[in-house]
Scaffold this active site. Structure first.
Site, PDB file in Angstrom:
ATOM      1  N   LYS A   1      18.996 -13.265   2.021  1.00  0.00           N
ATOM      2  CA  LYS A   1      19.183 -14.472   1.221  1.00  0.00           C
ATOM      3  C   LYS A   1      20.651 -14.668   0.832  1.00  0.00           C
ATOM      4  O   LYS A   1      21.450 -13.730   0.882  1.00  0.00           O
ATOM      5  CB  LYS A   1      18.297 -14.417  -0.028  1.00  0.00           C
ATOM      6  CG  LYS A   1      16.820 -14.212   0.296  1.00  0.00           C
ATOM      7  CD  LYS A   1      16.275 -15.299   1.223  1.00  0.00           C
ATOM      8  CE  LYS A   1      14.799 -15.162   1.526  1.00  0.00           C
ATOM      9  NZ  LYS A   1      14.476 -14.311   2.668  1.00  0.00           N
TER      10      LYS A   1
HETATM   11  C1  LIG Z   1       9.704 -19.259   2.669  1.00  0.00           C
HETATM   12  C2  LIG Z   1       9.571 -17.834   2.191  1.00  0.00           C
HETATM   13  N1  LIG Z   1       8.673 -17.542   1.231  1.00  0.00           N
HETATM   14  C3  LIG Z   1       8.530 -16.281   0.773  1.00  0.00           C
HETATM   15  C4  LIG Z   1       9.287 -15.239   1.273  1.00  0.00           C
HETATM   16  C5  LIG Z   1       9.043 -13.846   0.758  1.00  0.00           C
HETATM   17  O1  LIG Z   1      10.094 -13.340  -0.008  1.00  0.00           O
HETATM   18  P1  LIG Z   1      10.109 -11.806  -0.474  1.00  0.00           P
HETATM   19  O2  LIG Z   1      10.412 -10.980   0.736  1.00  0.00           O
HETATM   20  O3  LIG Z   1      11.182 -11.715  -1.520  1.00  0.00           O
HETATM   21  O4  LIG Z   1       8.752 -11.506  -1.039  1.00  0.00           O
HETATM   22  C6  LIG Z   1      10.241 -15.499   2.248  1.00  0.00           C
HETATM   23  C7  LIG Z   1      11.083 -14.413   2.766  1.00  0.00           C
HETATM   24  O5  LIG Z   1      11.908 -14.552   3.601  1.00  0.00           O
HETATM   25  C8  LIG Z   1      10.376 -16.824   2.733  1.00  0.00           C
HETATM   26  O6  LIG Z   1      11.261 -17.116   3.706  1.00  0.00           O
END
Ligand SMILES: Cc1ncc(COP(=O)(O)O)c(C=O)c1O
Length: 380
Positions: free
Chosen positions: A188
């Site tokens: 990110k």
């Molecule tokens: C659109 C979207 N939602 C949720 C997530 C999940 O994030 P996390 O890995 O912090 O749980 C991601 C991760 O890349 C994502 O791209």
């Protein structure tokens, strides 16, 4: 013309960390407050400010943050949540984690973002939540979802996992929806390795989320520390361990300090890719509607219709040139856990098969960028 293959050590994505992050982490290690300490409170405050929102609650990931929100809203078995299939599967998984049913809506092929008209068609008496995604960092039409939710008595959770620091007509993502959840994962724009942030305008809701992330505890260790007379915590409801550490928060604070230069470099890389690809015979660069400012967390291109080469072959060709790529955003309903859902999503399936993402991160050097651009020129 075929580009010559040279290994410039190009990374697809790479956190932008320096001595500042290393020093901040070391300071936390020396302080002894590794979790639930002063850096977390400071990070939450600065993150909320950056979103022009009053409250931010740090959690261990986007996934655990979104889970807590759905749980706090009482979403569970028998409920439906409308979501795009064209998203990282975490968006869909979390709906299942609370026992609810994902209902897939189609996306706009130009922006990759969920289509409010299709969402409206999919609303039933069981729908409780709309979960749009700001895909690849491009803000979705959050005002349309707010209006739909108000009309049908629903809630909106904005999946802004990829969209920290993106703007919609000058308004930062996080200031627009009832609740917004961000990811701080290593890919990110601002990262703490793993981590997430829930942003809300509701003080009582933020307090409840703070309890839920820490086993339902009414008063944090930091709030109780050194108090006289001694104060004791209580546990008014079942909670979880979804905490983010002060080590992560300290790194996050340094990431916020360098936010502007990191965004500027991403914008510049995106501008150069778009200039090179705008009239390319094989590829179409991303479309950014008027008034939207993506953070360029990812740069995704789509193959033109009827071209002579398939997406996977393009990726192989770039791989042979030492240019790492990733496939575009996936179609979650094609994966085994969701295949039984009766979804008809032709745009989603086409995009999932025809898109790919190019390296974009602040550490991408001029030499590396020029090399990638020359490889695309060689494919024209
Ligand atoms: C659109 C979207 N939602 C949720 C997530 C999940 O994030 P996390 O890995 O912090 O749980 C991601 C991760 O890349 C994502 O791209």
């Amino acid at each position: 013309m075929r580009a010559e293959s040279v290994d410039h050590g190009i990374a697809f994505s790479r956190p932008c960390f320096g001595e500042e992050e290393a020093g901040a982490a070391a300071e936390v290690v020396r302080s002894g407050w590794i979790v639930g300490g002063p850096r977390l409170a400071e990070f939450e405050e600065r993150f909320a400010d950056a979103c022009a929102a009053p409250f931010a609650v740090g959690v261990s990931s986007w996934t655990t943050g979104a889970f807590l929100v759905l749980r706090a809203w009482g979403i569970g078995p028998g409920d439906e949540v409308i979501v795009p299939s064209l998203t990282f599967i975490a968006t869909v998984n979390v709906i299942c984690h609370v026992g609810a049913r994902p209902v897939f809506a189609e996306v706009d092929p130009a922006t990759y973002n969920i289509d409010p008209h299709d969402v409206e068609r999919k609303i039933t008496s069981r729908t409780r939540v709309l979960m749009p995604v700001d895909q690849l960092g491009l803000p979705c039409d959050i005002d349309a979802f707010g209006a739909l939710a108000a009309r049908h008595g629903l809630r909106v959770l904005d999946d802004a996992a990829c969209a920290f620091a993106s703007r919609d007509r000058g308004r930062p993502v996080g200031s627009l929806a009832e609740v917004t959840v961000f990811s701080l994962h290593a890919r990110k724009v601002v990262t703490t390795g793993e981590g997430g942030m829930i942003v809300t305008k509701d003080a009582a809701f933020a307090e409840r989320l703070r309890r839920l992330r820490h086993q339902g505890m009414s008063l944090s260790d930091y709030a109780r520390h050194g108090k006289r007379p001694t104060v004791f915590e209580s546990y008014p409801e079942v909670g979880y361990n979804y905490r983010i550490t002060d080590l992560q928060a300290a790194i996050g604070l340094k990431q916020l300090d360098r936010l502007e230069p990191m965004l500027a470099r991403r914008r510049e890389i995106a501008r150069r890719y778009t200039a090179a690809l705008s009239n390319h015979p094989l590829f179409i660069p991303p479309y950014v509607p008027e008034g939207l400012e993506p953070n360029w967390q990812s740069y995704q291109i789509v193959l033109r219709d009827g071209g002579p080469i398939e997406r996977n072959a393009v990726m192989d060709r770039l791989h042979d040139l030492h240019i790492p790529t990733r496939r575009g955003v996936m179609a979650s309903h094609l994966e085994p856990p969701y295949q039984d859902v009766n979804a008809v999503l032709p745009q989603t399936e086409t995009l999932a098969a025809r898109t790919l993402q190019l390296p974009i991160h602040p550490g991408l050097t001029e030499v590396q960028l020029e090399y990638i651009l020359s490889a695309f020129a060689g494919m024209a």
